[in-house]
Design a protein around this motif. Structure first.
Motif, PDB file in Angstrom:
ATOM      1  N   GLN A  62      -5.723   7.607   4.317  1.00 33.50           N
ATOM      2  CA  GLN A  62      -6.175   8.283   3.095  1.00 33.50           C
ATOM      3  C   GLN A  62      -7.478   7.681   2.569  1.00 33.50           C
ATOM      4  O   GLN A  62      -8.387   8.400   2.157  1.00 33.50           O
ATOM      5  CB  GLN A  62      -5.099   8.228   2.010  1.00 33.50           C
ATOM      6  N   LEU A  63      -7.577   6.361   2.609  1.00 33.11           N
ATOM      7  CA  LEU A  63      -8.792   5.673   2.170  1.00 33.11           C
ATOM      8  C   LEU A  63     -10.002   6.150   2.969  1.00 33.11           C
ATOM      9  O   LEU A  63     -11.038   6.538   2.406  1.00 33.11           O
ATOM     10  CB  LEU A  63      -8.626   4.159   2.336  1.00 33.11           C
ATOM     11  N   PHE A 119     -13.875  14.267   9.278  1.00 36.03           N
ATOM     12  CA  PHE A 119     -12.831  13.278   9.556  1.00 36.03           C
ATOM     13  C   PHE A 119     -11.958  13.819  10.685  1.00 36.03           C
ATOM     14  O   PHE A 119     -11.263  14.821  10.525  1.00 36.03           O
ATOM     15  CB  PHE A 119     -11.996  13.008   8.304  1.00 36.03           C
ATOM     16  N   GLU A 146     -14.765  12.443   3.393  1.00 38.39           N
ATOM     17  CA  GLU A 146     -14.945  13.696   2.655  1.00 38.39           C
ATOM     18  C   GLU A 146     -16.001  13.547   1.563  1.00 38.39           C
ATOM     19  O   GLU A 146     -16.790  14.457   1.327  1.00 38.39           O
ATOM     20  CB  GLU A 146     -13.612  14.159   2.078  1.00 38.39           C
ATOM     21  N   TRP A 147     -16.031  12.399   0.901  1.00 39.72           N
ATOM     22  CA  TRP A 147     -17.017  12.155  -0.156  1.00 39.72           C
ATOM     23  C   TRP A 147     -18.434  12.293   0.400  1.00 39.72           C
ATOM     24  O   TRP A 147     -19.323  12.841  -0.255  1.00 39.72           O
ATOM     25  CB  TRP A 147     -16.802  10.769  -0.764  1.00 39.72           C
ATOM     26  N   THR A 169      -4.300   3.638   4.620  1.00 40.34           N
ATOM     27  CA  THR A 169      -5.595   3.417   5.270  1.00 40.34           C
ATOM     28  C   THR A 169      -6.211   4.745   5.701  1.00 40.34           C
ATOM     29  O   THR A 169      -7.407   4.969   5.516  1.00 40.34           O
ATOM     30  CB  THR A 169      -5.444   2.463   6.465  1.00 40.34           C
ATOM     31  N   ASP A 216     -24.275   5.693  -1.185  1.00 33.91           N
ATOM     32  CA  ASP A 216     -23.897   6.791  -2.075  1.00 33.91           C
ATOM     33  C   ASP A 216     -24.997   7.073  -3.098  1.00 33.91           C
ATOM     34  O   ASP A 216     -24.811   6.903  -4.300  1.00 33.91           O
ATOM     35  CB  ASP A 216     -22.573   6.473  -2.766  1.00 33.91           C
ATOM     36  N   ASN A 249     -19.220  14.050   2.987  1.00 35.92           N
ATOM     37  CA  ASN A 249     -19.286  15.307   3.746  1.00 35.92           C
ATOM     38  C   ASN A 249     -19.324  15.076   5.253  1.00 35.92           C
ATOM     39  O   ASN A 249     -20.006  15.798   5.996  1.00 35.92           O
ATOM     40  CB  ASN A 249     -20.473  16.168   3.296  1.00 35.92           C
ATOM     41  N   ARG A 254     -10.228   8.824   5.030  1.00 34.03           N
ATOM     42  CA  ARG A 254     -10.409  10.273   4.922  1.00 34.03           C
ATOM     43  C   ARG A 254     -11.148  10.621   3.629  1.00 34.03           C
ATOM     44  O   ARG A 254     -12.096  11.419   3.631  1.00 34.03           O
ATOM     45  CB  ARG A 254      -9.075  11.009   4.946  1.00 34.03           C
ATOM     46  N   THR A 255     -10.747  10.023   2.538  1.00 32.39           N
ATOM     47  CA  THR A 255     -11.384  10.308   1.246  1.00 32.39           C
ATOM     48  C   THR A 255     -12.858   9.914   1.272  1.00 32.39           C
ATOM     49  O   THR A 255     -13.722  10.658   0.787  1.00 32.39           O
ATOM     50  CB  THR A 255     -10.652   9.577   0.106  1.00 32.39           C
ATOM     51  N   GLY A 256     -13.160   8.750   1.847  1.00 30.42           N
ATOM     52  CA  GLY A 256     -14.553   8.331   1.963  1.00 30.42           C
ATOM     53  C   GLY A 256     -15.365   9.288   2.821  1.00 30.42           C
ATOM     54  O   GLY A 256     -16.494   9.650   2.472  1.00 30.42           O
TER      55      GLY A 256
END
Length: 181
Positions: free
Chosen positions: A136-137, A149, A143-144, A134, A104, A146, A139-141
């Protein structure tokens, strides 16, 4: 196309391993090259939150995670396979994901953009909500960074290797692999 699959289950030939294997078999049928990494067999230390990665451009912890960074950055598709334990990923998968912190940073983060990420989860509960934290965890990563997913493969299977006898599920996994290619 290059696929890197990371399996966070401690069980070889368990449900998670079998499902990821079937996805890879489908992808390979379309001449896709893939590699599979068993996180339980690797020495991956927890992130130390030292933020050295932001100063030197890479994680300072010298362990088996180092070559996996190159695999992540070189893949077109990343598959994360994990059983669900207490509504979360396995400890092996969580360690692996936590170490993405080193990715990151400007100049590195952009290399993940546009890569496709597929989550494969096996769990004993019949309620798909069991996998929601899991999903959501991850998916969020994704998306972060780009990343794209993909719809996850979530499978109920409680006995070791049970999915092998579920023809419809194995066919779905195979077809998901073909679609990746």
């Amino acid at each position: 196309m290059q696929i890197a699959a990371f399996i966070g289950s401690p069980r070889m030939r368990g449900n998670t391993d079998l499902l990821v294997g079937e996805v890879l078999r489908g992808a390979e049928s379309a001449s896709t090259h893939s590699e599979r990494f068993y996180l339980n067999k690797l020495n991956i230390a927890p992130c130390q939150a030292c933020e050295t990665c932001f100063k030197i451009g890479r994680c300072r912890v010298q362990d088996d995670m180092q070559p996996l960074y190159d695999k992540l950055l070189g893949a077109d598709v990343i598959i994360l396979g994990t059983p669900i334990y207490f509504w979360g990923p396995s400890a092996q998968m969580k360690l692996f994901l936590d170490r993405w912190y080193a990715l990151d940073q400007k100049g590195v983060r952009e290399k993940l953009a546009g890569k496709r990420l597929l989550l494969v989860c096996a769990f004993a509960d019949t309620d798909p909500v069991t996998a929601a934290p899991t999903v959501q965890l991850v998916r969020t990563g994704a998306e972060w960074f780009n990343m794209v997913f993909l719809p996850p493969l979530l499978v109920t299977a409680s006995e070791r290797g049970e999915v092998a006898s579920k023809q419809e599920i194995m066919e779905k996994a195979y077809q998901m692999g073909r679609e990746l290619a």
